[in-house]
Design an enzyme around this catalytic site. Structure first.
Site, PDB file in Angstrom:
ATOM      1  N   PHE A  90      38.942  33.378  44.941  1.00  0.00           N
ATOM      2  CA  PHE A  90      37.814  34.038  44.290  1.00  0.00           C
ATOM      3  C   PHE A  90      36.759  34.329  45.354  1.00  0.00           C
ATOM      4  O   PHE A  90      36.303  33.438  46.052  1.00  0.00           O
ATOM      5  CB  PHE A  90      37.225  33.163  43.186  1.00  0.00           C
ATOM      6  N   VAL A  91      36.404  35.607  45.500  1.00  0.00           N
ATOM      7  CA  VAL A  91      35.478  35.998  46.565  1.00  0.00           C
ATOM      8  C   VAL A  91      34.218  36.652  45.988  1.00  0.00           C
ATOM      9  O   VAL A  91      34.237  37.184  44.870  1.00  0.00           O
ATOM     10  CB  VAL A  91      36.153  36.965  47.573  1.00  0.00           C
ATOM     11  N   ASP A 117      43.082  42.853  41.044  1.00  0.00           N
ATOM     12  CA  ASP A 117      43.505  41.474  40.796  1.00  0.00           C
ATOM     13  C   ASP A 117      44.678  41.487  39.798  1.00  0.00           C
ATOM     14  O   ASP A 117      45.837  41.595  40.198  1.00  0.00           O
ATOM     15  CB  ASP A 117      42.281  40.691  40.297  1.00  0.00           C
ATOM     16  N   ASP A 149      30.706  39.624  42.452  1.00  0.00           N
ATOM     17  CA  ASP A 149      29.790  38.591  41.944  1.00  0.00           C
ATOM     18  C   ASP A 149      30.508  37.352  41.453  1.00  0.00           C
ATOM     19  O   ASP A 149      31.702  37.377  41.165  1.00  0.00           O
ATOM     20  CB  ASP A 149      29.001  39.150  40.758  1.00  0.00           C
TER      21      ASP A 149
HETATM   22  P1  IMP Z   1      41.658  43.221  37.331  1.00  0.00           P
HETATM   23  O1  IMP Z   1      41.381  44.066  36.128  1.00  0.00           O
HETATM   24  O2  IMP Z   1      42.167  41.843  36.970  1.00  0.00           O
HETATM   25  O3  IMP Z   1      42.494  43.889  38.405  1.00  0.00           O
HETATM   26  O4  IMP Z   1      40.278  42.797  37.972  1.00  0.00           O
HETATM   27  C1  IMP Z   1      39.432  43.635  38.462  1.00  0.00           C
HETATM   28  C2  IMP Z   1      38.010  43.162  38.250  1.00  0.00           C
HETATM   29  O5  IMP Z   1      37.873  41.726  38.170  1.00  0.00           O
HETATM   30  C3  IMP Z   1      37.252  43.563  39.474  1.00  0.00           C
HETATM   31  O6  IMP Z   1      36.671  44.820  39.277  1.00  0.00           O
HETATM   32  C4  IMP Z   1      36.223  42.467  39.631  1.00  0.00           C
HETATM   33  O7  IMP Z   1      35.053  42.837  38.950  1.00  0.00           O
HETATM   34  C5  IMP Z   1      36.810  41.262  38.976  1.00  0.00           C
HETATM   35  N1  IMP Z   1      37.353  40.311  39.979  1.00  0.00           N
HETATM   36  C6  IMP Z   1      38.644  40.027  40.207  1.00  0.00           C
HETATM   37  N2  IMP Z   1      38.781  39.121  41.209  1.00  0.00           N
HETATM   38  C7  IMP Z   1      37.518  38.821  41.602  1.00  0.00           C
HETATM   39  C8  IMP Z   1      36.988  37.940  42.636  1.00  0.00           C
HETATM   40  O8  IMP Z   1      37.688  37.257  43.404  1.00  0.00           O
HETATM   41  N3  IMP Z   1      35.629  37.916  42.738  1.00  0.00           N
HETATM   42  C9  IMP Z   1      34.802  38.644  41.943  1.00  0.00           C
HETATM   43  N4  IMP Z   1      35.258  39.488  41.001  1.00  0.00           N
HETATM   44  C10 IMP Z   1      36.612  39.571  40.826  1.00  0.00           C
END
Ligand code: IMP
Ligand code: MG
Length: 181
Positions: A155-156, A106, A162
């Site tokens: 958001f999924v 993300d 979760d």
């Molecule tokens: P990042 O560090 O922002 O790339 O996010 C990674 C972490 O955020 C993932 O390992 C997920 O646990 C959580 N995350 C990001 N987007 C979502 C979503 O749409 N649904 C659920 N968890 C998410």
């Protein structure tokens, strides 16, 4: 649980087919390094639990599994507050070929944090595999060796992902109904 779930983005069958492909590609890349390469798979808890359970059974190589916990979301939040390692990193990664597995890319914060930490431990190589990547600049600009699916910026939940620690056991990847979130 089903009443809270909105549109299904990826069915369990579609996910299974893609996980099989990813496993084949990863196995062939890891085999190409060297026959006696020491491989460590590092799942990022908690979101990768379902994905990694399926993925490792598509990788017929001698591998160790050693988890790391990263927390980025306060209890019932949909915006990351910045990734932090909870507890310790796997020990003894020096000279090992490391495959890190996460559920979704993300902001890129998690990958950046873990890649740096594992490189600092002297790993011989570091590869990242995520099931999902949001099609937003922060995610697309973050280097990641293996991506299962590119999805819209929604958001999924499901297949390990979760909301407030619920819905990880849903077999598909789906959106939440607006009134649930
Ligand atoms: P990042 O560090 O922002 O790339 O996010 C990674 C972490 O955020 C993932 O390992 C997920 O646990 C959580 N995350 C990001 N987007 C979502 C979503 O749409 N649904 C659920 N968890 C998410
Ligand atoms: Mg996570």
């Amino acid at each position: 649980m089903r009443e809270a779930i909105g549109q299904v983005l990826l069915s369990a069958d579609r996910i299974a087919a893609r996980v099989h492909e990813l496993g084949e590609q990863i196995s062939s890349d890891l085999k190409a390094i060297a026959d006696d390469a020491e491989i460590v798979i590092v799942p990022i808890l908690t979101g990768s639990i379902v994905f990694v359970a399926d993925l490792i059974r598509q990788i017929p190589l001698k591998v160790r599994i050693d988890v790391v916990t990263v927390s980025s979301y306060p209890r019932a939040a949909k915006e990351s507050v910045g990734a932090q390692i909870v507890g310790t990193l796997p020990a003894d990664l020096a000279g090992k070929h490391v495959l890190i597995v996460d559920d979704i890319l993300d902001s890129g914060g998690t990958i950046k944090l873990i890649r740096e930490a594992i490189c600092d431990r002297g790993a011989a190589s570091v590869r990242f595999c995520v099931l999902l990547r949001k099609t937003i600049p922060s995610a697309l600009e973050t280097p990641c060796e293996y991506v299962g699916f590119d999805i819209p910026d929604e958001f999924v939940v499901g297949y390990g992902l979760d909301y407030d620690n619920y819905y990880r056991n849903l077999p598909d990847v789906a959106m939440l109904r607006e009134d649930e979130a």
